[in-house]
Design a protein around this motif. Structure first.
Motif, PDB file in Angstrom:
ATOM      1  N   CYS A 206       0.827  -1.219   0.000  1.00  0.00           N
ATOM      2  CA  CYS A 206       0.000   0.000   0.000  1.00  0.00           C
ATOM      3  C   CYS A 206       0.851   1.254   0.000  1.00  0.00           C
TER       4      CYS A 206
ATOM      5  N   ARG B  95       2.607   1.929  -3.277  1.00  0.00           N
ATOM      6  CA  ARG B  95       1.685   2.230  -4.370  1.00  0.00           C
ATOM      7  C   ARG B  95       1.030   3.596  -4.201  1.00  0.00           C
ATOM      8  N   GLU B  96       0.669   3.965  -2.982  1.00  0.00           N
ATOM      9  CA  GLU B  96      -0.197   5.119  -2.770  1.00  0.00           C
ATOM     10  C   GLU B  96       0.520   6.402  -2.356  1.00  0.00           C
TER      11      GLU B  96
ATOM     12  N   HIS C 121      -2.564  -5.500  -1.120  1.00  0.00           N
ATOM     13  CA  HIS C 121      -2.448  -4.044  -1.038  1.00  0.00           C
ATOM     14  C   HIS C 121      -3.489  -3.501  -0.067  1.00  0.00           C
TER      15      HIS C 121
ATOM     16  N   THR D  55      -7.022   2.864  -3.460  1.00  0.00           N
ATOM     17  CA  THR D  55      -6.116   3.353  -2.410  1.00  0.00           C
ATOM     18  C   THR D  55      -6.630   2.926  -1.040  1.00  0.00           C
TER      19      THR D  55
ATOM     20  N   TYR E 285      -9.227   5.975  -6.431  1.00  0.00           N
ATOM     21  CA  TYR E 285      -8.166   5.381  -7.226  1.00  0.00           C
ATOM     22  C   TYR E 285      -7.013   6.362  -7.403  1.00  0.00           C
ATOM     23  N   ARG E 286      -5.827   5.769  -7.588  1.00  0.00           N
ATOM     24  CA  ARG E 286      -4.693   6.573  -8.021  1.00  0.00           C
ATOM     25  C   ARG E 286      -4.054   5.861  -9.208  1.00  0.00           C
TER      26      ARG E 286
END
Length: 502
Positions: free
Chosen positions: A32, A35-36, A144, A476, A492-493
């Motif tokens: 996570c 990614r975020e 995630h 996210t 979302y990203r």
């Protein structure tokens, strides 16, 4: 009685369990974070900047990040899970400007849950059925999510008897609900075959854990006779990866219950508003599947039964079993189990991995796209809602889909929002994870050209943009939970699109 001295190897065994639990829990939390929030440092492989606090984080490993370290004045410092949680909380406070005291506790609970599961699994026997093994193998879980294994913070003794990851199996509690208090829609006849209710009552199975959680609110109904206890089922049920959904192999029946515990993003109740639209949703999906070519199957959510005085607390949803849908001779596996790994997984030994992957894509992708193109139905085709059936050689021959609760229908979902949700569930959550797992097991295999070819075969106006877009939408979960957004909301990203370069 005198206390016995600890076994000489006890401390070492506990240390090994603790280290493994830290590793299992750190991987999805790092997934996570990277990614975020974090930003890769281009000239230092594995190093990422945490922009809120300005610290540098280094991780190792392949598709599952591991061994987190933070740079200090004295060099790189290895983080255990508790230290990683503190670092993530510091970064998110600075990154969002918000505080959150609940999520760090959930992260710690998730790690402690893994430790308890590891200990329990060492004493348990995995099911002989490979399908059940695939449902009960998820020690990492959602790759995630910051706390994928949290169980509400309760003592392990309250939830371990019902944990799929501990290879649990258990009978259901049977209740009788006075007939004038019964609420049901759809076909619930399978419930009546689980036992016998006395005159004036209807049978209602209950998940023992949920019954314990809801006990205080049900005391009055037991006292005045609206609710009575009728023992337990004669056959065991096996909890699936969803925890609150169980499978009764002897009856070939799935049952889904409320569970008043936060698991990943939501309190896992069968909410009234979802139940009230269940039959409409299931009917629409069955119509979409009836129009499909090929062997794809929908495990129908046939109906639900509950009590009017505890509508959500005691609700039970009846879902189709497997046998009436499976291709003859095929064995089903949970897609999430293929990613996680289990004894007997068909992902481990295909003679031709590229051909296996093409067969997998050819069974999974067409029904999802056809349901959307022809009926506007957005299947929640993520790893935990999809089963892949394989023939005797381990080759995928059928996809089966489940869970009407996650399906989106028009007019409530417009086409653009529905497509974004479909791409996230199918491509990012499902295909991306399985592609990475396959490539890890079979070095040198590039899985993405085959995905691109399969998608390009379908005449949807959204496909060309999907194949060329620089990014894909990634949910996210860390930021969603930290900011207290609705668990059903989708934020979302952008994530680099592997299809664009395939």
């Amino acid at each position: 009685m005198d206390h016995l001295p600890p076994h000489p190897g006890a401390d070492a065994a506990e240390s090994r369990v603790a280290a493994r639990a830290d590793a299992y829990a750190a991987a999805p939390l790092l997934g996570c974070l990277l990614r975020e929030v974090a930003r890769p440092v281009t000239d230092e492989p594995g190093v990422h900047l945490l922009p809120g606090c300005g610290k540098l984080l280094r991780v190792r490993g392949g598709r599952r990040p591991a061994a987190p370290e933070v740079r200090t004045a004295g060099g790189w410092h290895r983080l255990d899970h508790a230290e990683l949680v503190k670092l993530v909380a510091e970064e998110l406070r600075r990154h969002t400007g918000l505080s959150n005291h609940e999520l760090p506790a959930e992260m710690a609970d998730s790690r402690d849950t893994v430790a308890a599961l590891l200990t329990a699994r060492a004493r348990a026997t995995a099911p002989a059925d490979p399908y059940l093994r695939s449902e009960q193998c998820l020690l990492t879980g959602h790759p995630h999510h910051p706390a994928p294994k949290a169980r509400g913070g309760g003592p392990a003794a309250t939830w371990l008897p019902y944990a799929p990851e501990a290879h649990a199996r258990f009978p259901l509690t049977l209740l009788g609900v006075r007939e004038d208090a019964v609420v049901e829609e759809g076909d619930c006849s399978a419930l009546d075959a689980l036992g016998a209710a006395p005159p004036g009552y209807r049978l209602l199975p209950a998940h023992p854990w949920q019954l314990d959680l809801a006990a205080a609110g049900l005391a009055g109904a037991f006292a005045d006779g609206r609710l009575i206890r009728l023992g337990t089922t004669t056959c065991d049920t096996w909890p699936t990866a969803a925890i609150r959904t169980v499978y009764a192999p002897e009856r070939d029946l799935f049952l889904k219950f409320s569970l008043d515990v936060r698991i990943t993003n939501d309190i896992r109740r069968l909410w009234r508003h979802d139940l009230r639209k269940l039959i409409r949703t299931d009917t629409a999906v069955r119509a979409a599947f009836a129009a499909l070519d090929g062997p794809a199957a929908w495990l129908s959510d046939r109906g639900y039964r509950t009590a009017d005085f505890a509508f959500e607390e005691l609700a039970v949803l009846v879902r189709d079993g497997l046998r009436g849908h499976l291709v003859p001779g095929a064995t089903p596996y949970l897609a999430a189990g293929l990613v996680e790994g289990f004894d007997g997984s068909p992902l481990d030994g295909p003679a031709d991995p590229a051909a296996w992957w093409e067969a997998y894509l050819g069974r999974l992708v067409p029904p999802v796209l056809a349901a959307f193109a022809g009926h506007g139905v957005v299947l929640e085709a993520h790893l935990q809602n999809c089963l892949i059936a394989c023939d005797g050689d381990g080759v995928p021959v059928q996809a089966l889909f489940r869970d009407a609760e996650g399906v989106k229908l028009p007019p409530g979902t417009d086409r653009a929002a529905g497509w974004e949700r479909l791409v996230y569930c199918l491509v990012v959550n499902h295909l991306m994870e399985l592609a990475e797992a396959l490539a890890e097991r079979h070095p040198g295999l590039d899985p993405w050209p085959a995905v691109r070819r399969e998608l390009a075969r379908h005449d949807l106006p959204e496909i060309p943009a999907l194949l060329t877009a620089p990014t894909l939408p990634a949910k996210t979960n860390l930021l969603l939970r930290w900011t207290g957004a609705d668990g059903a909301a989708a934020h979302y990203r952008p994530l680099p699109n592997p299809l664009a370069g395939a």
